[in-house]
Write a protein that holds these residues in place. Structure first.
Motif, PDB file in Angstrom:
ATOM      1  N   ARG A   3       0.764  -1.163   0.038  1.00  0.00           N
ATOM      2  CA  ARG A   3      -0.099  -0.142  -0.035  1.00  0.00           C
ATOM      3  C   ARG A   3       0.908   1.142   0.127  1.00  0.00           C
ATOM      4  O   ARG A   3       1.895   1.321   0.906  1.00  0.00           O
ATOM      5  CB  ARG A   3      -0.652   0.023   1.203  1.00  0.00           C
ATOM      6  N   PHE A   4       0.678   2.239  -0.867  1.00  0.00           N
ATOM      7  CA  PHE A   4       1.206   3.324  -0.893  1.00  0.00           C
ATOM      8  C   PHE A   4       0.315   4.767  -0.847  1.00  0.00           C
ATOM      9  O   PHE A   4      -1.011   4.486  -1.281  1.00  0.00           O
ATOM     10  CB  PHE A   4       1.919   3.635  -2.403  1.00  0.00           C
ATOM     11  N   PHE A   5       0.765   5.742  -0.518  1.00  0.00           N
ATOM     12  CA  PHE A   5      -0.149   6.890  -0.131  1.00  0.00           C
ATOM     13  C   PHE A   5       0.252   7.981  -0.956  1.00  0.00           C
ATOM     14  O   PHE A   5       1.451   8.220  -1.029  1.00  0.00           O
ATOM     15  CB  PHE A   5      -0.138   7.136   1.334  1.00  0.00           C
ATOM     16  N   PHE A   6      -0.830   8.692  -1.535  1.00  0.00           N
ATOM     17  CA  PHE A   6      -0.465   9.721  -2.398  1.00  0.00           C
ATOM     18  C   PHE A   6      -0.884  11.278  -1.647  1.00  0.00           C
ATOM     19  O   PHE A   6      -2.126  11.582  -1.794  1.00  0.00           O
ATOM     20  CB  PHE A   6      -0.981   9.614  -3.869  1.00  0.00           C
ATOM     21  N   ASP A   7       0.162  11.991  -1.362  1.00  0.00           N
ATOM     22  CA  ASP A   7      -0.326  13.121  -0.371  1.00  0.00           C
ATOM     23  C   ASP A   7      -0.313  14.337  -1.182  1.00  0.00           C
ATOM     24  O   ASP A   7       0.696  14.462  -2.211  1.00  0.00           O
ATOM     25  CB  ASP A   7       0.423  13.413   0.702  1.00  0.00           C
ATOM     26  N   LEU A   8      -0.998  15.601  -1.114  1.00  0.00           N
ATOM     27  CA  LEU A   8      -0.765  16.481  -1.712  1.00  0.00           C
ATOM     28  C   LEU A   8      -0.001  17.626  -1.087  1.00  0.00           C
ATOM     29  O   LEU A   8      -0.636  17.855   0.198  1.00  0.00           O
ATOM     30  CB  LEU A   8      -2.304  17.263  -2.383  1.00  0.00           C
ATOM     31  N   LEU A   9       0.947  18.278  -1.383  1.00  0.00           N
ATOM     32  CA  LEU A   9       1.797  19.301  -0.537  1.00  0.00           C
ATOM     33  C   LEU A   9       1.574  20.274  -1.487  1.00  0.00           C
ATOM     34  O   LEU A   9       2.085  20.554  -2.505  1.00  0.00           O
ATOM     35  CB  LEU A   9       3.186  18.856  -0.654  1.00  0.00           C
ATOM     36  N   GLU A  24       1.816  -3.514  -6.820  1.00  0.00           N
ATOM     37  CA  GLU A  24       2.968  -4.425  -6.851  1.00  0.00           C
ATOM     38  C   GLU A  24       4.307  -4.082  -6.746  1.00  0.00           C
ATOM     39  O   GLU A  24       5.040  -4.719  -6.162  1.00  0.00           O
ATOM     40  CB  GLU A  24       2.746  -5.331  -8.108  1.00  0.00           C
ATOM     41  N   SER A  25       4.500  -2.795  -7.597  1.00  0.00           N
ATOM     42  CA  SER A  25       5.844  -2.251  -7.457  1.00  0.00           C
ATOM     43  C   SER A  25       5.902  -0.726  -7.287  1.00  0.00           C
ATOM     44  O   SER A  25       5.096  -0.197  -7.542  1.00  0.00           O
ATOM     45  CB  SER A  25       6.394  -2.758  -8.968  1.00  0.00           C
ATOM     46  N   THR A  26       6.975  -0.402  -6.828  1.00  0.00           N
ATOM     47  CA  THR A  26       7.210   0.964  -6.341  1.00  0.00           C
ATOM     48  C   THR A  26       7.140   1.873  -7.767  1.00  0.00           C
ATOM     49  O   THR A  26       6.952   2.817  -7.748  1.00  0.00           O
ATOM     50  CB  THR A  26       8.552   1.228  -5.762  1.00  0.00           C
ATOM     51  N   GLU A  27       7.633   1.164  -8.795  1.00  0.00           N
ATOM     52  CA  GLU A  27       7.937   1.790 -10.042  1.00  0.00           C
ATOM     53  C   GLU A  27       6.431   2.371 -10.699  1.00  0.00           C
ATOM     54  O   GLU A  27       6.365   3.443 -11.288  1.00  0.00           O
ATOM     55  CB  GLU A  27       8.566   1.007 -10.981  1.00  0.00           C
ATOM     56  N   ARG A  50       2.050  27.897  -7.426  1.00  0.00           N
ATOM     57  CA  ARG A  50       2.512  27.396  -6.062  1.00  0.00           C
ATOM     58  C   ARG A  50       3.557  26.371  -5.933  1.00  0.00           C
ATOM     59  O   ARG A  50       3.609  25.382  -7.062  1.00  0.00           O
ATOM     60  CB  ARG A  50       1.260  27.199  -5.233  1.00  0.00           C
ATOM     61  N   ASN A  51       3.992  26.156  -5.026  1.00  0.00           N
ATOM     62  CA  ASN A  51       4.880  24.891  -4.791  1.00  0.00           C
ATOM     63  C   ASN A  51       4.161  23.883  -4.129  1.00  0.00           C
ATOM     64  O   ASN A  51       3.906  23.364  -3.383  1.00  0.00           O
ATOM     65  CB  ASN A  51       5.831  25.507  -3.549  1.00  0.00           C
ATOM     66  N   ALA A  52       3.574  23.011  -5.278  1.00  0.00           N
ATOM     67  CA  ALA A  52       2.599  22.134  -5.101  1.00  0.00           C
ATOM     68  C   ALA A  52       3.434  20.611  -5.468  1.00  0.00           C
ATOM     69  O   ALA A  52       3.864  20.546  -6.628  1.00  0.00           O
ATOM     70  CB  ALA A  52       1.200  22.099  -5.813  1.00  0.00           C
ATOM     71  N   TRP A  53       3.203  19.685  -4.984  1.00  0.00           N
ATOM     72  CA  TRP A  53       3.751  18.290  -5.170  1.00  0.00           C
ATOM     73  C   TRP A  53       2.566  17.251  -5.090  1.00  0.00           C
ATOM     74  O   TRP A  53       1.900  17.159  -4.048  1.00  0.00           O
ATOM     75  CB  TRP A  53       4.938  17.936  -4.433  1.00  0.00           C
ATOM     76  N   ILE A  54       2.790  16.175  -5.714  1.00  0.00           N
ATOM     77  CA  ILE A  54       2.266  14.836  -5.064  1.00  0.00           C
ATOM     78  C   ILE A  54       3.313  14.114  -4.390  1.00  0.00           C
ATOM     79  O   ILE A  54       4.465  13.722  -5.080  1.00  0.00           O
ATOM     80  CB  ILE A  54       1.501  13.990  -6.338  1.00  0.00           C
ATOM     81  N   ARG A  55       3.255  13.657  -3.234  1.00  0.00           N
ATOM     82  CA  ARG A  55       4.210  12.798  -2.406  1.00  0.00           C
ATOM     83  C   ARG A  55       3.506  11.594  -2.255  1.00  0.00           C
ATOM     84  O   ARG A  55       2.749  11.158  -1.792  1.00  0.00           O
ATOM     85  CB  ARG A  55       4.414  13.459  -1.019  1.00  0.00           C
ATOM     86  N   VAL A  56       4.529  10.464  -2.584  1.00  0.00           N
ATOM     87  CA  VAL A  56       4.226   9.252  -2.720  1.00  0.00           C
ATOM     88  C   VAL A  56       4.982   8.678  -1.275  1.00  0.00           C
ATOM     89  O   VAL A  56       6.103   8.911  -1.068  1.00  0.00           O
ATOM     90  CB  VAL A  56       4.403   8.368  -3.484  1.00  0.00           C
ATOM     91  N   ARG A  57       4.119   7.883  -0.317  1.00  0.00           N
ATOM     92  CA  ARG A  57       4.839   7.432   1.005  1.00  0.00           C
ATOM     93  C   ARG A  57       4.463   5.664   0.795  1.00  0.00           C
ATOM     94  O   ARG A  57       3.272   5.365   0.395  1.00  0.00           O
ATOM     95  CB  ARG A  57       4.044   8.104   2.072  1.00  0.00           C
ATOM     96  N   ASP A  58       5.147   5.192   1.510  1.00  0.00           N
ATOM     97  CA  ASP A  58       4.833   3.758   1.620  1.00  0.00           C
ATOM     98  C   ASP A  58       4.132   3.678   3.125  1.00  0.00           C
ATOM     99  O   ASP A  58       3.826   4.702   3.751  1.00  0.00           O
ATOM    100  CB  ASP A  58       6.283   2.808   1.792  1.00  0.00           C
ATOM    101  N   LYS A  59       3.856   2.529   3.494  1.00  0.00           N
ATOM    102  CA  LYS A  59       3.061   2.286   4.786  1.00  0.00           C
ATOM    103  C   LYS A  59       3.826   2.642   6.270  1.00  0.00           C
ATOM    104  O   LYS A  59       3.033   2.853   7.099  1.00  0.00           O
ATOM    105  CB  LYS A  59       2.641   0.842   4.842  1.00  0.00           C
ATOM    106  N   SER A  60       5.146   2.627   5.742  1.00  0.00           N
ATOM    107  CA  SER A  60       5.879   3.240   7.038  1.00  0.00           C
ATOM    108  C   SER A  60       5.932   4.934   7.153  1.00  0.00           C
ATOM    109  O   SER A  60       6.505   5.175   8.157  1.00  0.00           O
ATOM    110  CB  SER A  60       7.320   2.163   7.341  1.00  0.00           C
ATOM    111  N   ARG A  62       7.496   6.434   4.965  1.00  0.00           N
ATOM    112  CA  ARG A  62       8.909   6.843   4.241  1.00  0.00           C
ATOM    113  C   ARG A  62       8.529   7.461   2.886  1.00  0.00           C
ATOM    114  O   ARG A  62       7.693   6.863   2.051  1.00  0.00           O
ATOM    115  CB  ARG A  62       9.636   5.592   4.152  1.00  0.00           C
ATOM    116  N   GLU A  63       8.889   8.524   2.446  1.00  0.00           N
ATOM    117  CA  GLU A  63       8.720   9.063   1.301  1.00  0.00           C
ATOM    118  C   GLU A  63       9.384   8.366   0.084  1.00  0.00           C
ATOM    119  O   GLU A  63      10.745   8.270   0.332  1.00  0.00           O
ATOM    120  CB  GLU A  63       9.271  10.695   1.132  1.00  0.00           C
ATOM    121  N   ILE A  64       8.621   7.989  -0.972  1.00  0.00           N
ATOM    122  CA  ILE A  64       9.176   7.368  -2.229  1.00  0.00           C
ATOM    123  C   ILE A  64       9.741   8.184  -3.326  1.00  0.00           C
ATOM    124  O   ILE A  64      10.743   8.118  -3.848  1.00  0.00           O
ATOM    125  CB  ILE A  64       8.229   6.103  -2.430  1.00  0.00           C
ATOM    126  N   TYR A  65       8.852   9.161  -3.700  1.00  0.00           N
ATOM    127  CA  TYR A  65       8.743   9.966  -4.850  1.00  0.00           C
ATOM    128  C   TYR A  65       8.165  11.042  -4.681  1.00  0.00           C
ATOM    129  O   TYR A  65       7.133  11.286  -3.886  1.00  0.00           O
ATOM    130  CB  TYR A  65       8.542   9.220  -5.856  1.00  0.00           C
TER     131      TYR A  65
END
Length: 82
Positions: A3-9, A24-27, A50-60, A62-65
């Motif tokens: 499971r990965f999470f997609f946050d808006l910054l 299935e994969s981080t890619e 604006r300084n906007a991003w989509i941040r990908v996090r894993d279940k722990s 940790r920022e992935i991308y």
């Protein structure tokens, strides 16, 4: 499957993704984050300069991308246009 999470910054504001998505994969998350950011660039003009991003996090947590919400070229017409 993971499971990965997609946050808006946006600047120093973070909108947390409460449910995430399973991949299935981080890619694959990089592709999805880039598509989300492109979609936001086209449809949310309030985020373009604006300084906007989509941040990908894993279940722990940790920022992935990070995918920036801005165009690499000014020629982008729509979110479904290459």
């Amino acid at each position: 499957m993971h499971r990965f999470f997609f946050d808006l910054l946006v600047g120093n504001i973070v909108k947390i993704d409460p449910g995430g998505m399973v991949f299935e994969s981080t890619e694959a998350t990089v592709v999805v984050a880039n598509e989300m950011a492109n979609h936001l660039f086209v449809w949310r003009d309030d985020l373009r300069d604006r300084n906007a991003w989509i941040r990908v996090r894993d279940k722990s947590g940790r920022e992935i991308y990070r995918a920036p919400v801005w165009a690499e070229s000014g020629e982008r017409v729509g979110w479904d246009q290459p």
